[in-house]
Every structure is written in C-alpha cells, then in structure tokens.
Design a protein around this motif. Structure first.
Motif, PDB file in Angstrom:
ATOM      1  N   GLU A 135      76.243 -57.557   7.631  1.00 52.17           N
ATOM      2  CA  GLU A 135      74.910 -57.151   7.192  1.00 52.17           C
ATOM      3  C   GLU A 135      74.698 -55.648   7.424  1.00 52.17           C
ATOM      4  O   GLU A 135      74.184 -54.932   6.555  1.00 52.17           O
ATOM      5  N   CYS A 136      75.130 -55.169   8.575  1.00 56.34           N
ATOM      6  CA  CYS A 136      74.978 -53.744   8.899  1.00 56.34           C
ATOM      7  C   CYS A 136      75.898 -52.877   8.052  1.00 56.34           C
ATOM      8  O   CYS A 136      75.504 -51.778   7.614  1.00 56.34           O
ATOM      9  N   VAL A 137      77.106 -53.347   7.812  1.00 55.91           N
ATOM     10  CA  VAL A 137      78.034 -52.599   6.952  1.00 55.91           C
ATOM     11  C   VAL A 137      77.460 -52.457   5.544  1.00 55.91           C
ATOM     12  O   VAL A 137      77.502 -51.371   4.948  1.00 55.91           O
ATOM     13  N   GLN A 138      76.899 -53.530   5.013  1.00 53.94           N
ATOM     14  CA  GLN A 138      76.318 -53.464   3.672  1.00 53.94           C
ATOM     15  C   GLN A 138      75.132 -52.495   3.634  1.00 53.94           C
ATOM     16  O   GLN A 138      74.928 -51.797   2.639  1.00 53.94           O
ATOM     17  N   TRP A 139      74.366 -52.454   4.703  1.00 59.80           N
ATOM     18  CA  TRP A 139      73.256 -51.496   4.755  1.00 59.80           C
ATOM     19  C   TRP A 139      73.790 -50.073   4.681  1.00 59.80           C
ATOM     20  O   TRP A 139      73.241 -49.227   3.959  1.00 59.80           O
ATOM     21  N   LEU A 140      74.861 -49.797   5.399  1.00 61.98           N
ATOM     22  CA  LEU A 140      75.456 -48.471   5.362  1.00 61.98           C
ATOM     23  C   LEU A 140      76.021 -48.152   3.974  1.00 61.98           C
ATOM     24  O   LEU A 140      75.906 -47.030   3.489  1.00 61.98           O
ATOM     25  N   PHE A 141      76.617 -49.142   3.334  1.00 62.07           N
ATOM     26  CA  PHE A 141      77.082 -48.937   1.952  1.00 62.07           C
ATOM     27  C   PHE A 141      75.925 -48.530   1.052  1.00 62.07           C
ATOM     28  O   PHE A 141      76.066 -47.637   0.195  1.00 62.07           O
ATOM     29  N   LYS A 142      74.783 -49.176   1.240  1.00 67.06           N
ATOM     30  CA  LYS A 142      73.621 -48.885   0.397  1.00 67.06           C
ATOM     31  C   LYS A 142      73.057 -47.482   0.645  1.00 67.06           C
ATOM     32  O   LYS A 142      72.323 -46.952  -0.186  1.00 67.06           O
ATOM     33  N   GLN A 157      67.534 -38.033  17.436  1.00 74.09           N
ATOM     34  CA  GLN A 157      66.245 -38.420  16.868  1.00 74.09           C
ATOM     35  C   GLN A 157      66.526 -39.438  15.773  1.00 74.09           C
ATOM     36  O   GLN A 157      67.142 -39.115  14.756  1.00 74.09           O
ATOM     37  N   SER A 158      66.092 -40.668  15.995  1.00 71.81           N
ATOM     38  CA  SER A 158      66.459 -41.768  15.107  1.00 71.81           C
ATOM     39  C   SER A 158      65.301 -42.220  14.232  1.00 71.81           C
ATOM     40  O   SER A 158      64.139 -41.855  14.463  1.00 71.81           O
ATOM     41  N   SER A 159      65.651 -43.038  13.256  1.00 68.79           N
ATOM     42  CA  SER A 159      64.666 -43.713  12.406  1.00 68.79           C
ATOM     43  C   SER A 159      64.882 -45.213  12.502  1.00 68.79           C
ATOM     44  O   SER A 159      66.005 -45.677  12.718  1.00 68.79           O
ATOM     45  N   PHE A 160      63.831 -45.967  12.334  1.00 67.73           N
ATOM     46  CA  PHE A 160      63.893 -47.431  12.379  1.00 67.73           C
ATOM     47  C   PHE A 160      64.237 -47.983  10.990  1.00 67.73           C
ATOM     48  O   PHE A 160      63.725 -47.526   9.987  1.00 67.73           O
ATOM     49  N   THR A 161      65.134 -48.958  10.970  1.00 63.57           N
ATOM     50  CA  THR A 161      65.400 -49.673   9.729  1.00 63.57           C
ATOM     51  C   THR A 161      65.402 -51.169  10.018  1.00 63.57           C
ATOM     52  O   THR A 161      66.037 -51.623  10.978  1.00 63.57           O
ATOM     53  N   PRO A 162      64.721 -51.962   9.221  1.00 59.07           N
ATOM     54  CA  PRO A 162      64.737 -53.414   9.387  1.00 59.07           C
ATOM     55  C   PRO A 162      65.905 -54.074   8.664  1.00 59.07           C
ATOM     56  O   PRO A 162      65.952 -55.292   8.538  1.00 59.07           O
ATOM     57  N   LEU A 163      66.860 -53.268   8.145  1.00 57.74           N
ATOM     58  CA  LEU A 163      68.051 -53.764   7.434  1.00 57.74           C
ATOM     59  C   LEU A 163      67.706 -54.434   6.118  1.00 57.74           C
ATOM     60  O   LEU A 163      68.479 -55.263   5.637  1.00 57.74           O
ATOM     61  N   LYS A 164      66.595 -54.137   5.520  1.00 53.78           N
ATOM     62  CA  LYS A 164      66.253 -54.739   4.224  1.00 53.78           C
ATOM     63  C   LYS A 164      66.656 -53.807   3.091  1.00 53.78           C
ATOM     64  O   LYS A 164      66.706 -52.602   3.244  1.00 53.78           O
ATOM     65  N   ALA A 203      87.058 -56.751  16.839  1.00 46.04           N
ATOM     66  CA  ALA A 203      87.860 -57.917  17.200  1.00 46.04           C
ATOM     67  C   ALA A 203      87.459 -59.164  16.422  1.00 46.04           C
ATOM     68  O   ALA A 203      88.311 -59.960  16.017  1.00 46.04           O
ATOM     69  N   LYS A 204      86.163 -59.325  16.179  1.00 46.72           N
ATOM     70  CA  LYS A 204      85.681 -60.603  15.657  1.00 46.72           C
ATOM     71  C   LYS A 204      85.206 -60.575  14.214  1.00 46.72           C
ATOM     72  O   LYS A 204      84.955 -61.627  13.633  1.00 46.72           O
ATOM     73  N   ALA A 205      85.071 -59.390  13.613  1.00 48.35           N
ATOM     74  CA  ALA A 205      84.525 -59.333  12.252  1.00 48.35           C
ATOM     75  C   ALA A 205      85.377 -58.535  11.277  1.00 48.35           C
ATOM     76  O   ALA A 205      85.334 -58.778  10.073  1.00 48.35           O
ATOM     77  N   LEU A 206      86.144 -57.563  11.766  1.00 47.69           N
ATOM     78  CA  LEU A 206      86.806 -56.622  10.867  1.00 47.69           C
ATOM     79  C   LEU A 206      87.755 -57.295   9.895  1.00 47.69           C
ATOM     80  O   LEU A 206      87.746 -57.007   8.695  1.00 47.69           O
ATOM     81  N   ARG A 207      88.599 -58.188  10.395  1.00 42.59           N
ATOM     82  CA  ARG A 207      89.602 -58.800   9.523  1.00 42.59           C
ATOM     83  C   ARG A 207      88.955 -59.576   8.384  1.00 42.59           C
ATOM     84  O   ARG A 207      89.379 -59.466   7.224  1.00 42.59           O
ATOM     85  N   THR A 208      87.917 -60.335   8.685  1.00 41.37           N
ATOM     86  CA  THR A 208      87.229 -61.103   7.631  1.00 41.37           C
ATOM     87  C   THR A 208      86.586 -60.172   6.619  1.00 41.37           C
ATOM     88  O   THR A 208      86.647 -60.419   5.404  1.00 41.37           O
ATOM     89  N   LYS A 210      81.266 -66.290  14.272  1.00 41.70           N
ATOM     90  CA  LYS A 210      80.461 -66.419  13.056  1.00 41.70           C
ATOM     91  C   LYS A 210      79.257 -65.496  13.086  1.00 41.70           C
ATOM     92  O   LYS A 210      78.959 -64.801  12.095  1.00 41.70           O
ATOM     93  N   VAL A 211      78.548 -65.471  14.190  1.00 40.58           N
ATOM     94  CA  VAL A 211      77.343 -64.647  14.297  1.00 40.58           C
ATOM     95  C   VAL A 211      77.706 -63.163  14.282  1.00 40.58           C
ATOM     96  O   VAL A 211      77.052 -62.356  13.606  1.00 40.58           O
ATOM     97  N   ILE A 212      78.755 -62.797  14.991  1.00 36.46           N
ATOM     98  CA  ILE A 212      79.167 -61.393  15.017  1.00 36.46           C
ATOM     99  C   ILE A 212      79.570 -60.933  13.631  1.00 36.46           C
ATOM    100  O   ILE A 212      79.215 -59.834  13.189  1.00 36.46           O
ATOM    101  N   HIS A 213      80.299 -61.760  12.902  1.00 35.40           N
ATOM    102  CA  HIS A 213      80.662 -61.402  11.529  1.00 35.40           C
ATOM    103  C   HIS A 213      79.419 -61.263  10.663  1.00 35.40           C
ATOM    104  O   HIS A 213      79.286 -60.297   9.899  1.00 35.40           O
ATOM    105  N   GLU A 214      78.505 -62.183  10.778  1.00 39.44           N
ATOM    106  CA  GLU A 214      77.278 -62.147   9.965  1.00 39.44           C
ATOM    107  C   GLU A 214      76.483 -60.865  10.230  1.00 39.44           C
ATOM    108  O   GLU A 214      76.077 -60.164   9.284  1.00 39.44           O
ATOM    109  N   TYR A 215      76.274 -60.546  11.496  1.00 39.43           N
ATOM    110  CA  TYR A 215      75.506 -59.354  11.845  1.00 39.43           C
ATOM    111  C   TYR A 215      76.238 -58.076  11.416  1.00 39.43           C
ATOM    112  O   TYR A 215      75.633 -57.141  10.869  1.00 39.43           O
ATOM    113  N   THR A 216      77.537 -58.032  11.683  1.00 38.35           N
ATOM    114  CA  THR A 216      78.307 -56.830  11.362  1.00 38.35           C
ATOM    115  C   THR A 216      78.345 -56.581   9.862  1.00 38.35           C
ATOM    116  O   THR A 216      78.136 -55.452   9.401  1.00 38.35           O
TER     117      THR A 216
END
Length: 278
Positions: free
Chosen positions: A59-66, A271-278, A81-86, A51-57
């Motif tokens: 959230e990150c996928v949606q950020w990338l979509f945005k 060289q990266s940038s910080f994102t709070p996923l908002k 293994a734990k999030a892709l199918r859902t 559940k947690v892995i799906h939730e986190y993943t």
C-alpha cells in the motif's frame, strides 16, 4: 494533498529507522530528488504477520508510485524480509511493470562477509526479520563459508522510539541481547545491525561488546549498492529528477511528533506532511 511534480526516489520505512539509510543515501547521492514515507500510524511492523506486512508495505509503495517515484527503496529490514519478494515477483508486473522496488537485505548480504576474519557473524534484528531467516539464506548465497548467528532484540525499537536509546536504562537491554547473541558462539567477530533503528544504539552496542568485535550498520552499504545499481540501470537513473529536494511524509496526523523523532534519526531538521495513504 499536494502531489509532487518531480520524479523522486522513494524511500519507505514502517517508522523512523529508514531515515538512517536515507541519510547515507542522500550524502552519497545528493543530486537526486527524494520522498520519504514513514508508516508511523501502523508501526512497528516487526511482530506482524507476513500477510499484514506485505499488505501495508505494498500500500505504501503504491502511494509512492503515485507521487511519481519510479524506484522505491524499502529501507526497512522487516519489510524487505517479509514483503519484497512478493512485491517483486507478483505485484509489480500487472500494474507497475516499469517501476522497481529494492530492499536492504540483499545489498548487505553481498558484502557483509568481507567484514569478518573469523567467518562468524552475529545478526541483530527484530523478531520478524530473524524469524524470516532472510539473512541466513542470503548470506549463504554469497559467503557459504560464513556462519551466521541471529538474535531477536524485541525491546530495542520501543526503547529507541521512546527516546530512551541514550539513557542509562537502555544499557541493561543492550547487554541482555548481546549476551544472548555471544552465548551462541565465542568466535563472532562481526555484528550486523539488521534493523535501521539500531544505529541510534550503535555507541552503546559497541561499548558493551568485547574489544575487537566490529559493529556494522547498513546505511553506507545500501547507499553504495544504490549508487552501483543506478550506474548499471541508466533506464532507471535517467527517470529521476535532480533538484536535490527532500520531502517527508508520515501516516500519523501528529506531524510535530514525527518531526521530532525523525530529526534524531536523520541528524538534521525534518518537516513532514501527513498523508492518509488515499
């Protein structure tokens, strides 16, 4: 935060390991734009619940979509293994029906049987990947005559992320898990590194294995699979911009620390940038 105006391929991992896959993808397909997101603030994912892995993943996928990504690669075995199918079966259609999310397990399972002569493969991964039995199920589909043995390597990711992967202290834990894997069958002739962190340990792993055992990392396999996918799906490929750019983001506010570790995995300065996923 600056939002990218191009339409890149998104590459996600819970931390740094996905950069070993990204490195291979960028080498095979240098023309495209890419954006990498490492959820280092919440890593590692390996011991978390489905559940947690799906939730986190998700959230990150949606950020990338945005950020404009029409295609996202989960360059993380645990997330695959734990999030892709859902995500594929439940999440995409209601909100993002034209976007696509791919993982690293199926492309690997489609070809791994070609590497073994004895028809016996050892899979090394995180506890989450091993417990999901995703590799057992997927390899069975493509190579039903291949026997698969799994070994969870709980301490390898912490050793790697602590920068100890090339130190003498890592040898004990490399040997420990390899002994446990090979004790399951003397016929194993191919070992799959089913965690994108593990290529940093590949030289040590190979040196601790008996001669004749093949060690297979996923980067080139996933890159070849993505190349084929884009050729078969021009509706996706034509939506990707081709400026050869690479952008890196982390959910940790310590970007200097991320850049240091990421450069080791990517084999090039990051060289990266910080994102709070908002």
């Amino acid at each position: 935060m600056h939002v990218l105006t191009n339409k890149p391929i998104g590459i996600f991992d819970s931390g740094y390991g996905g950069l070993t896959v990204f490195k291979s993808i960028a080498a095979a397909l240098p023309q495209y734009d890419y954006i990498y997101l490492g959820d280092t603030a919440r890593a590692p994912y390996g011991n978390r619940t489905f559940k947690v892995i799906h939730e986190y993943t998700w959230e990150c996928v949606q950020w990338l979509f945005k950020q404009g990504c029409g295609l996202v690669i989960l360059a993380c075995n645990t997330a695959s293994a734990k999030a892709l199918r859902t995500i594929q079966q439940q999440d995409l259609q209601p909100a993002y029906p034209t976007q696509r999310v791919l993982g690293v397990i199926r492309p690997t399972a489609e070809v791994i049987g070609n590497y073994t002569s004895s028809k016996e493969i050892g899979v090394l991964g995180t506890r989450g990947t091993v417990n999901s039995e995703s590799y057992l199920l997927e390899i069975e589909k493509f190579f039903p005559d291949v026997k698969v043995y799994q070994q969870a390597c709980a301490l390898w990711v912490p050793i790697i992320e602590a920068g100890e992967y090339d130190k003498p202290g890592a040898d004990y834990f490399v040997q420990l898990y390899l002994d446990q894997l090979l004790a399951q069958s003397p016929g194993i002739d191919t070992v799959l590194l089913a965690c994108t962190h593990y290529p940093l340990l590949q030289d040590k792993i190979q040196s601790h294995l008996p001669a004749g055992i093949n060690v297979v990392a996923q980067g080139d396999i996933v890159a070849a699979s993505l190349t084929d996918y884009l050729q078969r799906h021009p509706e996706i490929e034509t939506g990707i911009t081709c400026n050869g750019t690479k952008a890196f983001f982390t959910t940790s506010d310590d970007t200097a620390d991320f850049d240091h570790h990421a450069s080791l995995f990517f084999s090039a300065p990051v060289q990266s940038s910080f994102t709070p996923l908002k």
